[in-house]
Design a protein around this motif. Structure first.
Motif: not given
Ligand code: C5P
Length: 217
Positions: A3-13
């Motif tokens: 199992v891998a956790a994938l975290i999209p965190a590339a947003g500009s906010g």
């Protein structure tokens, strides 16, 4: 199965107005650090998609890649960067993730291949235009979809590649599976899994962090 956790965190906010959202701190810990800490005990590896040119903060036990122009593109890159059989996709913008929700998702995905955290809608729903009430929408049977979402990686990768080829965009990954005709199990989420989007959400996050960091999970 790995199992891998994938975290999209590339947003500009942009809506939060405090720089890249994943790096915004709540009670001394970034949204990203909180998400990584919640997922790491359940998975073999944690992968994070960051804005191009940014590095992982020191001390985070994760592997970073560069994200894409959209959330969907960031998730596709994350899927291509792991060989795990099962993936848990989780937005960095949802920092308070109870262990029980992760456990329930992993059980569900083993049965059905795709599952998402979600909550039955509690508010009255209406369509509005120009700030005016246009008509009520029956809320029976409606759920508000959260993350994490758990998938057999091969199935989600197939759905992403089809979406890429056909120019289809969904706001989340379960939406791509559903678009491909696949079944998605709804697993009870948690009100504390709200997404930090606007400045008001940050005030709420500070209030939740006080209880969360004191061990009330
Ligand atoms: O903008 P929104 O809050 O809907 O983004 C959801 C998640 O997707 C956030 O964690 C954000 O960092 C991530 N994202 C991304 N790549 C983008 C845009 C958003 O990883 N290009």
């Amino acid at each position: 199965m790995t199992v891998a956790a994938l975290i999209p965190a590339a947003g500009s906010g942009t809506r939060l107005g405090r720089g890249p959202k994943a790096f915004v701190e709540v009670a001394g810990q970034s949204l990203l650090a909180r998400s990584v800490a919640a997922l790491a005990p359940h998975v073999g590896e944690v992968l994070v998609a960051l804005p191009a040119g940014m590095d992982l903060p020191a001390g985070l036990r994760a592997r970073a890649i560069s994200g894409g122009e959209t959330r969907q593109e960031s998730v596709l890159r994350l899927l291509e960067a792991t060989s795990a059989g099962i993936v848990l996709v989780h937005d960095a913008a949802r920092p308070f993730l109870p262990a029980g929700v992760v456990g329930a998702l992993l059980s569900a995905v083993a049965e059905t291949g795709a599952a998402t955290a979600a909550l039955p809608v509690a508010d009255t729903l209406v369509r509005g235009e120009g700030g005016q009430w246009q008509g009520a929408v029956p809320r029976e049977g409606l759920w508000a979809v959260q993350t994490p979402q758990a998938f057999a990686r091969g199935e989600l990768l197939r759905a992403h590649r089809a979406a890429c080829e056909q120019g289809y965009a969904a706001t989340d990954d379960a939406g791509l599976i559903a678009w491909q005709g696949g079944a998605v199990t709804l697993v009870p989420g948690d009100p504390r899994l709200f997404k930090v989007t606007a400045p008001g959400d940050l005030a709420l996050a500070h209030a939740v962090a006080r209880l969360w960091d004191a061990g009330e999970r």
